[in-house]
Scaffold this motif. Sequence first.
Motif, short mmCIF file in Angstrom:
data_model
loop_
_atom_site.label_atom_id
_atom_site.label_comp_id
_atom_site.label_asym_id
_atom_site.label_seq_id
_atom_site.Cartn_x
_atom_site.Cartn_y
_atom_site.Cartn_z
N UNK A 28 12.76 8.48 -52.82
CA UNK A 28 12.64 7.47 -51.78
C UNK A 28 13.50 7.68 -50.55
N UNK A 29 14.10 8.87 -50.42
CA UNK A 29 14.97 9.16 -49.28
C UNK A 29 14.17 9.92 -48.21
N UNK A 30 13.31 9.22 -47.51
CA UNK A 30 12.38 9.86 -46.59
C UNK A 30 13.09 10.58 -45.44
N UNK A 31 14.00 9.90 -44.79
CA UNK A 31 14.66 10.49 -43.63
C UNK A 31 15.48 11.71 -44.02
N UNK A 32 16.23 11.59 -45.11
CA UNK A 32 17.03 12.72 -45.57
C UNK A 32 16.14 13.90 -45.94
N UNK A 33 15.00 13.62 -46.55
CA UNK A 33 14.07 14.67 -46.94
C UNK A 33 13.52 15.40 -45.71
N UNK A 34 13.14 14.64 -44.69
CA UNK A 34 12.62 15.26 -43.47
C UNK A 34 13.66 16.18 -42.84
N UNK A 35 14.90 15.74 -42.84
CA UNK A 35 15.97 16.56 -42.27
C UNK A 35 16.21 17.81 -43.10
N UNK A 36 16.21 17.67 -44.42
CA UNK A 36 16.48 18.81 -45.28
C UNK A 36 15.38 19.86 -45.19
N UNK A 37 14.14 19.42 -45.07
CA UNK A 37 13.05 20.38 -44.88
C UNK A 37 13.23 21.15 -43.58
N UNK A 96 8.03 24.98 -42.77
CA UNK A 96 9.11 23.99 -42.87
C UNK A 96 8.85 22.82 -41.93
N UNK A 97 8.27 23.14 -40.77
CA UNK A 97 7.88 22.09 -39.83
C UNK A 97 6.84 21.16 -40.45
N UNK A 98 5.85 21.76 -41.08
CA UNK A 98 4.78 20.97 -41.70
C UNK A 98 5.34 20.05 -42.78
N UNK A 99 6.23 20.57 -43.61
CA UNK A 99 6.82 19.76 -44.67
C UNK A 99 7.69 18.65 -44.10
N UNK A 100 8.46 18.97 -43.07
CA UNK A 100 9.33 17.96 -42.46
C UNK A 100 8.51 16.85 -41.82
N UNK A 101 7.42 17.23 -41.16
CA UNK A 101 6.54 16.23 -40.56
C UNK A 101 5.90 15.34 -41.62
#
Length: 286
Positions: free
Chosen positions: A106-115, A142-147
């Motif tokens: 459930x850590x969406x923002x952290x996940x986007x940053x880590x990707x 990595x861009x696709x995953x982060x998005x």
Amino acid sequence: MNSTLKLWTQLGLGTALAGGLLAACGGEAGGEGAATGTVGGETAATAGEGEGGSGAGEGGGGETAGGEGEGGVAVTDAATDPVAYGIALAVAEAHVVAARDAYAAGKKEAAAEMFAHPVSEVLVDMDPVFAKLGVKDFKELFTTASLAANDGKSVAEVGKAYDAIIAALRGAAQKAPKSDATSAKVAIGIIADQIERSSAMYRTLPKNDSYEPYLDGYGFAKVAASAFATNGAAIKAENPAAHTRITEALGVLGQAYPGAARPAKLSVEPGAVSGASAKVMLAAAG
């Protein structure tokens, strides 16, 4: 394209953009702005405290002067040394493993940053090495995953983006530079590095209650465990002491990082983690 630019702007990853990410998103291979030389000025296992590995001074997982800290990959060595090359790939993998698990937690923002982080921390600097070894640019994955994470896509969709990255990393691993080192010795070097990075991040946690250092350390520990599962038999046959010490260290790290979500209280003393890592490093050097 517009959503990609918006994401990178939000995450403050100007280095990624300067390093050719926009060209990659446009279908061209990013290559401009790639650094040469060793990031952090040392080999990864002895770079500055924090994500870069072990060394003097404790950091909080952020960038430090002189390039030490995040990334901490010996780029120059990576072109000819399979251990340094493997470490670069492992650092990138650790971030996306952590991102995938953080998203599931459930850590969406952290996940986007880590990707996103491996692009600016590792891949831009590795562009010349990849080009020399015939590895196709894969930063856009990595861009696709982060998005996907940033947009709140389903866990399955984020997982699919993660799988694409892992497939690209495995493909890149097949292009590793050749050397006289055995596969077991190379694996020991990479695993020892990941264990020490995880240990280094854990040592910062008592004085740093932010999530990112914990998540970084979690990712390094998971990648070390995965690599050991793949190479454990060969390591045991060639270096039983290293096999024993890695097994012990991974057990300690498993307690230190029980999951992707940071626990309210640390369950392992930092000294125990440091000691276990030090024993691995000694065994690896033997």
